[in-house]
Enzyme design. Structure first.
Site, PDB file in Angstrom:
ATOM      1  N   CYS A   1     -14.876  -3.403   0.355  1.00  0.00           N
ATOM      2  CA  CYS A   1     -13.488  -3.705   0.683  1.00  0.00           C
ATOM      3  C   CYS A   1     -13.025  -4.893  -0.165  1.00  0.00           C
ATOM      4  CB  CYS A   1     -13.343  -4.024   2.171  1.00  0.00           C
ATOM      5  SG  CYS A   1     -14.117  -5.586   2.659  1.00  0.00           S
TER       6      CYS A   1
ATOM      7  N   ARG B   1       0.854  -1.192   0.000  1.00  0.00           N
ATOM      8  CA  ARG B   1       0.000   0.000   0.000  1.00  0.00           C
ATOM      9  C   ARG B   1       0.888   1.240   0.000  1.00  0.00           C
ATOM     10  NH1 ARG B   1      -3.524  -0.207   4.952  1.00  0.00           N
ATOM     11  NH2 ARG B   1      -4.684  -1.730   3.728  1.00  0.00           N
TER      12      ARG B   1
ATOM     13  N   CYS C   1     -13.486  -1.166   6.654  1.00  0.00           N
ATOM     14  CA  CYS C   1     -12.621  -0.511   5.675  1.00  0.00           C
ATOM     15  C   CYS C   1     -13.398   0.261   4.611  1.00  0.00           C
ATOM     16  CB  CYS C   1     -11.706  -1.544   5.012  1.00  0.00           C
ATOM     17  SG  CYS C   1     -10.454  -2.219   6.132  1.00  0.00           S
TER      18      CYS C   1
ATOM     19  N   CYS D   1      -7.737 -11.083   1.915  1.00  0.00           N
ATOM     20  CA  CYS D   1      -7.714 -10.484   3.247  1.00  0.00           C
ATOM     21  C   CYS D   1      -7.886 -11.565   4.311  1.00  0.00           C
ATOM     22  CB  CYS D   1      -8.817  -9.442   3.395  1.00  0.00           C
ATOM     23  SG  CYS D   1      -8.822  -8.691   5.041  1.00  0.00           S
TER      24      CYS D   1
ATOM     25  N   LYS E   1      -3.758   1.615  15.015  1.00  0.00           N
ATOM     26  CA  LYS E   1      -3.704   2.480  13.840  1.00  0.00           C
ATOM     27  C   LYS E   1      -4.369   3.823  14.115  1.00  0.00           C
ATOM     28  CE  LYS E   1      -7.788   0.201  11.890  1.00  0.00           C
ATOM     29  NZ  LYS E   1      -8.281  -0.653  10.789  1.00  0.00           N
TER      30      LYS E   1
ATOM     31  N   ARG F   1      -1.601   6.950   9.418  1.00  0.00           N
ATOM     32  CA  ARG F   1      -1.556   6.394   8.069  1.00  0.00           C
ATOM     33  C   ARG F   1      -1.785   7.488   7.026  1.00  0.00           C
ATOM     34  NH1 ARG F   1      -4.334   0.372   8.610  1.00  0.00           N
ATOM     35  NH2 ARG F   1      -3.019  -0.362  10.351  1.00  0.00           N
TER      36      ARG F   1
ATOM     37  N   LYS G   1      -5.891   7.401  11.924  1.00  0.00           N
ATOM     38  CA  LYS G   1      -6.268   7.909  10.615  1.00  0.00           C
ATOM     39  C   LYS G   1      -6.655   9.381  10.707  1.00  0.00           C
ATOM     40  CE  LYS G   1      -7.900   3.357   9.090  1.00  0.00           C
ATOM     41  NZ  LYS G   1      -9.031   2.571   8.544  1.00  0.00           N
TER      42      LYS G   1
ATOM     43  N   CYS H   1     -15.856  -8.103   6.735  1.00  0.00           N
ATOM     44  CA  CYS H   1     -15.696  -8.298   8.176  1.00  0.00           C
ATOM     45  C   CYS H   1     -16.132  -7.002   8.860  1.00  0.00           C
ATOM     46  CB  CYS H   1     -14.244  -8.660   8.505  1.00  0.00           C
ATOM     47  SG  CYS H   1     -13.120  -7.243   8.605  1.00  0.00           S
TER      48      CYS H   1
END
Length: 562
Positions: free
Chosen positions: A438, A78, A487, A444, A210, A147, A212, A483
């Site tokens: 996603c 990515r 995302c 994934c 994470k 990110r 964002k 899931c």
């Protein structure tokens, strides 16, 4: 640095980070091991900080197990691309890498980044090095750090959008990890002793989870700013030339949950207040360091900033950020968001340049046969990149904007778009244009159900139900994920499907068109037939009882259906 005083045992990932020698681990040694296509388990966690995930083809797992072969390992890469902007030269380089080292496709993500899928271990280093050769890196594209920073598009359309993109770059650069591990491992840079390195912002174990961030320019909330850990909403000057007076700062958004765990939940960000532009970086750093020191490092499912704010309370959190930033927030200034979608087709910007926004279903750019005919997206965009003089801009909705097109070049680009089947923005329904998904299966590792591969059929079935009730052509925001991690931001959709098991989803309803309202769980663990059966009577009532221009999500709440 003030560390948390919690007596809880740190999670195993915290131990991996603390022993990693600032994200080095044994990645270099693992890349040289030709006996396996994988890396050691601790290194797979560290690899995320370098912008890559180890995956395997789950469609082939059982077959390979029966043949006593290890899983078909490969790596997703990515990019870090603040605001999603790249040059034609960079586009062509990524196209070449996708063709030579990946699975022959480029994927545009909801974080305005590229993803390459299917890169095998022996090609990983040369692929990352080739990206860096055209000034694209993958540092901090994943992992427990800030990110890729989103920015409203199109930055060239106005001075305000240009400023948004510039601030996305500044925030991204300011919050980058300082370790030289990336340069040592992937670019053969000079080795630096750990004594010479200091992670001033992150510390030796980085963030608990994470993080964002995004910059939005009203009235278009295309970045879904309230779904971010940290957001800056641009407020224009009220007098004089178009310029940013400053930003309303929001914090604590996040959509990931865990099925069956009531302690996890989607959350919209809270407004902290207004700051002038010279304070943006100080505020960003203060929010990050507050999360660094006070976030939950024992339970990764409860480690996002949204839970830190829920635990502390908004007032104490704001006060802590103000203390660290050395300022006091002014009261938030008025703003209005009217849409969270993209503006498709041609728009005319400043300096008489034109911009063209293309619909890219699920962000996947490939040469393939689709339900609407042959689409040679990779080939078409390669042809455009060879003659385009402007830039390419990924939108946070998985679409692509070709920016800075001169009036003379417009007819040629329009011709190439149509010849290669890239004109879906002219042919598709509003539902198909705005839908997100996603990646999910087969790569994934978190996916419980299909998403990207299911999206075309799902939209076809929903469109059929809409047509049955006289609602053909009605805008409707549909998002599906494999899931509950969110995302594709399903918890903000008017209809959100969240994967529970193969062929089964939780059905969420009631988001709005501007990204300012969470939806709610309507049916749990249903298959397609039950999902469509639940929607049918709702569509019927919507057709009969809706007000003028009323969106489906708004109708559900006004009618007390939810």
């Amino acid at each position: 640095m003030t560390e948390t005083t919690s007596n809880a045992t740190p999670s195993p990932v915290e131990g991996i980070k603390s022993r990693s020698r600032l994200l080095r681990g044994t990645i270099t040694e693992g890349l040289q091991d030709g006996a396996t296509g994988s890396l050691a388990e601790p290194d797979t966690h560290l690899l995320k900080f370098h912008g890559s995930y180890q995956q395997d083809d789950r469609d082939l797992r059982e077959e390979r197990r029966l043949q006593r072969l290890e899983p078909a390992y490969s790596f997703m890469i990515r990019t870090r691309l603040p605001g999603g902007v790249c040059s034609p030269e960079q586009w062509l380089a990524l196209d070449d890498l996708a063709t030579r080292h990946a699975n022959g496709t480029l994927r545009l993500t909801t974080r305005q980044a590229f993803q390459l899928h299917g890169v095998i271990k022996r090609d990983l280093k040369q692929t990352l090095a080739a990206m860096n050769a055209v000034l694209i890196d993958t540092i901090a594209a994943c992992g427990d750090v800030n990110r890729n920073v989103l920015a409203s598009v199109n930055p060239d359309e106005s001075t305000l959008h240009a400023a948004a993109h510039a601030w996305a770059v500044k925030i991204s650069e300011h919050l980058l990890p300082k370790t030289r591990a990336y340069h040592e491992i992937w670019l053969d840079g000079a080795k630096v002793s750990e004594d010479e390195e200091t992670e001033h912002i992150y510390g030796p174990t980085y963030l608990p989870r994470k993080f964002k961030a995004a910059v939005a320019i009203p009235p278009h909330n295309d970045v879904d700013v309230f779904a971010q850990d940290l957001g800056f909403i641009g407020i224009p000057e009220t007098e004089g030339p178009a310029a940013l007076a400053g930003f309303n700062v929001v914090a604590g958004g996040g959509l990931g949950v865990t099925h069956g765990d009531a302690a996890t939940f989607p959350r919209l960000a809270d407004v902290l207040g207004f700051v002038s532009p010279e304070h943006v970086l100080a505020v960003a750093e203060a929010v990050v360091t507050t999360q660094r020191d006070l976030g939950d490092r024992s339970n990764r499912k409860h480690a996002r900033l949204k839970y830190t704010i829920e635990t502390m309370g908004l007032g104490p959190f704001r006060a802590e950020v103000e203390r660290r930033a050395g300022l006091h927030f002014d009261p938030a200034r008025p703003f209005e968001f009217r849409t969270s979608g993209d503006r498709f087709g041609w728009t005319r910007g400043e300096n008489d340049n034109w911009h063209l926004t293309l619909r890219i279903p699920a962000g996947r750019i490939a040469d393939r046969q689709t339900e609407t005919g042959e689409v040679r997206g990779l080939s078409g965009l390669r042809s455009i990149a060879t003659m385009h003089k402007g830039s390419f801009r990924i939108t946070p909705n998985q679409n692509l904007l070709i920016a800075g097109i001169s009036a003379a070049q417009r007819p040629l680009i329009e011709k190439l778009v149509r010849e290669h089947g890239l004109d879906l923005h002219e042919r598709a329904s509003p539902v198909r244009l705005d839908a997100l998904a996603c990646v999910a299966l087969p790569t994934c590792p978190l996916a419980m159900a299909e998403a990207e591969r299911y999206l075309p059929d799902l939209i076809t079935r929903i469109e059929a139900r809409l047509a049955l009730h006289g609602l053909a052509g009605t805008p409707l925001l549909v998002r599906v994920t494999g899931c509950p991690n969110g995302c594709a931001r399903p918890y903000l959709a008017e209809i959100g499907l969240v994967g529970k098991a193969p062929g089964r989803y939780n059905l969420h309803l009631g988001g709005d068109a501007a990204g300012q309202r969470l939806n709610t769980l309507y049916r749990e663990n249903v298959g397609e037939a039950a999902m469509l059966a639940a929607l049918d009577p709702l569509f019927a009532r919507y057709a009969a009882e809706r007000q003028t221009a009323e969106r489906f999500g708004d109708f559900l709440w006004r009618s007390r259906i939810l």
